[in-house]
Design a protein around this motif. Structure first.
Motif, short mmCIF file in Angstrom:
data_model
loop_
_atom_site.label_atom_id
_atom_site.label_comp_id
_atom_site.label_asym_id
_atom_site.label_seq_id
_atom_site.Cartn_x
_atom_site.Cartn_y
_atom_site.Cartn_z
N SER A 215 2.84 11.67 -4.68
CA SER A 215 1.99 13.09 -4.32
C SER A 215 1.43 13.74 -5.48
O SER A 215 1.79 13.21 -6.76
N GLY A 216 0.46 14.60 -5.55
CA GLY A 216 -0.19 15.35 -6.49
C GLY A 216 -1.10 14.12 -7.31
O GLY A 216 -1.38 14.53 -8.52
N THR A 217 -1.79 13.50 -6.83
CA THR A 217 -2.69 12.21 -7.32
C THR A 217 -3.65 11.99 -6.54
O THR A 217 -3.54 11.86 -5.28
N ASP A 218 -4.98 11.53 -6.92
CA ASP A 218 -6.00 11.11 -5.96
C ASP A 218 -5.78 9.45 -5.96
O ASP A 218 -6.39 8.94 -4.82
N SER A 219 -5.17 8.90 -6.69
CA SER A 219 -4.79 7.33 -6.59
C SER A 219 -3.74 7.10 -7.60
O SER A 219 -3.26 7.63 -8.23
N PHE A 220 -3.39 5.68 -7.48
CA PHE A 220 -2.07 5.16 -8.01
C PHE A 220 -2.23 3.66 -8.21
O PHE A 220 -2.96 2.91 -6.96
N GLU A 221 -1.70 2.95 -9.05
CA GLU A 221 -1.70 1.48 -9.26
C GLU A 221 -0.57 0.92 -8.57
O GLU A 221 0.54 1.37 -8.60
N ILE A 222 -0.92 -0.27 -8.04
CA ILE A 222 0.27 -1.23 -7.42
C ILE A 222 0.15 -2.35 -8.02
O ILE A 222 -1.00 -3.00 -8.10
N TYR A 223 1.21 -2.70 -8.92
CA TYR A 223 1.38 -4.09 -9.59
C TYR A 223 2.56 -4.97 -8.91
O TYR A 223 3.59 -4.55 -8.81
N ALA A 224 1.93 -6.16 -8.53
CA ALA A 224 2.89 -7.16 -7.75
C ALA A 224 3.66 -7.95 -8.82
O ALA A 224 3.24 -8.84 -9.42
N VAL A 225 4.92 -7.68 -9.06
CA VAL A 225 5.84 -8.08 -10.00
C VAL A 225 6.15 -9.59 -9.54
O VAL A 225 6.17 -10.55 -10.23
N GLY A 226 6.47 -9.85 -8.16
CA GLY A 226 6.81 -10.84 -7.50
C GLY A 226 5.71 -10.88 -6.15
O GLY A 226 5.06 -9.66 -5.91
N ASP A 227 5.99 -12.04 -5.45
CA ASP A 227 4.95 -11.81 -4.21
C ASP A 227 5.71 -10.67 -3.41
O ASP A 227 6.67 -10.27 -3.47
N ALA A 228 4.69 -9.97 -2.78
CA ALA A 228 5.19 -8.53 -2.34
C ALA A 228 4.21 -8.13 -1.07
O ALA A 228 3.23 -8.66 -1.14
N ARG A 229 5.25 -7.60 -0.22
CA ARG A 229 4.57 -7.19 1.10
C ARG A 229 4.95 -5.54 1.11
O ARG A 229 6.17 -4.88 1.18
N ILE A 230 3.88 -4.65 1.23
CA ILE A 230 4.04 -3.36 1.06
C ILE A 230 3.64 -2.57 1.95
O ILE A 230 2.34 -2.77 2.74
N LEU A 231 4.27 -1.48 2.82
CA LEU A 231 3.71 -0.43 4.02
C LEU A 231 3.51 0.64 3.02
O LEU A 231 4.42 1.21 2.35
N LEU A 232 2.28 1.35 3.31
CA LEU A 232 1.90 2.56 2.88
C LEU A 232 1.50 3.46 3.88
O LEU A 232 0.66 3.06 4.62
N ILE A 233 2.08 4.58 3.83
CA ILE A 233 2.01 5.57 4.81
C ILE A 233 1.26 6.76 4.33
O ILE A 233 2.10 7.75 3.54
N GLU A 234 0.24 7.30 4.42
CA GLU A 234 -0.59 8.47 3.80
C GLU A 234 -0.42 9.60 4.74
O GLU A 234 -0.74 9.31 6.09
N VAL A 235 0.18 10.77 4.66
CA VAL A 235 0.46 11.67 5.71
C VAL A 235 0.10 12.87 4.83
O VAL A 235 -0.18 13.34 3.78
N PRO A 236 -0.20 14.09 5.73
CA PRO A 236 -0.38 15.47 5.25
C PRO A 236 0.66 16.24 5.03
O PRO A 236 1.95 15.88 5.48
N GLU A 237 0.80 17.34 4.91
CA GLU A 237 1.88 18.33 4.78
C GLU A 237 1.83 18.93 6.06
O GLU A 237 1.12 19.07 6.86
N VAL A 238 3.26 19.41 6.45
CA VAL A 238 3.64 19.98 7.76
C VAL A 238 4.30 21.40 7.44
O VAL A 238 4.97 21.38 6.22
N GLU A 239 4.10 22.47 8.20
CA GLU A 239 4.68 23.69 8.03
C GLU A 239 6.15 23.49 8.58
O GLU A 239 6.52 22.89 9.59
#
Length: 239
Positions: A215-239
């Motif tokens: 959190s607290g960023t507009d972007s970030f880097e992903i580097y695959a050290v080995g073959d990788a499968r990644i799930l990314l879930i972007e969500v809003p804040e909730v009260e």
């Protein structure tokens, strides 16, 4: 930028014989006050269901439920009359809304069903229940971050849910890089879950089934050290 690391070994784990289940966030008999949710992301369960067994008919309410099959076949039935089987390369979305009952069983045979079941808090309560599944394998292009669930019906990004949230898959070759850019300026952050392989995400090393909240960023880097499968879930804040 802020990050919170959840190593795979720190998850709640229960061996029910027919079910091996791991809970990233507090769920059922696993409770950690520091791990209740990440923004609107409420549950991320990693389940292995023995062949011919499963979850009998049970209720849900006021939750968006996304199921990602990883191995084997999962048979679904619900109180709206749907009966279907989902397999790797597909995703299932269910709006529990005002109330729905469903069951999930691994297909009979020799192969267990392995799946991720993810709950996202919806943007409003008392929605009409809804069920949909679809093949998303064709949307995933190796080396890219590919959206498979979004807030918008019919936008060409697979399935949709009632929340300003995006689910993306990244299948990456060893020693390759990419950048995730936030899709909404109002997002709380992204939860990255390493399904397979090894990767460095936002400066943190991850391996099989590790999770990282960013959190607290507009972007970030992903580097695959080995073959990788990644799930990314972007969500809003909730009260």
């Amino acid at each position: 930028m802020e990050t919170i690391l959840h190593k795979a070994a720190t998850r709640g784990h229960f061996d029910h014989g027919w079910l091996q289940t791991y809970h990233t966030f507090s769920f059922a008999n696993y409770y950690d006050p520091a791990r209740v949710n990440f923004g609107a992301l409420r549950v991320l369960n990693d389940d292995v269901v023995a062949p011919g067994t499963g979850f009998g008919m049970h209720p849900h309410r006021d939750m968006e439920i996304v199921t990602v099959p990883l191995h084997g076949t999962l048979e679904h039935e619900d109180s709206m009359g749907h009966a279907s089987a989902i397999r790797p390369g597909e995703i299932q979305v269910m709006t529990a809304g005002t109330g729905i009952h469903h069951s999930e069983y691994a297909e009979k045979g020799d192969t267990p069903a392995e799946l991720l079941q993810i709950w996202v808090i919806p943007d409003r309560r008392n929605l009409s229940p809804r069920y949909e599944n679809a093949a998303v394998a064709g949307l995933v292009r190796r080396g890219e971050i590919c959206t498979v669930v979004s807030p918008y019906p019919g936008d060409g990004h697979g399935l949709w849910i009632h929340q300003q949230a995006w689910f993306s898959l990244a299948e990456m070759d060893r020693d390759t890089r990419t950048v995730y850019t936030m899709k909404s300026g109002d997002s709380y952050g992204v939860y990255a879950f390493l399904i397979e392989g090894e990767a460095n995400i936002a400066g943190t090393d991850l391996s099989h089934r590790d999770g990282l909240g960013i959190s607290g960023t507009d972007s970030f880097e992903i580097y695959a050290v080995g073959d990788a499968r990644i799930l990314l879930i972007e969500v809003p804040e909730v009260e």
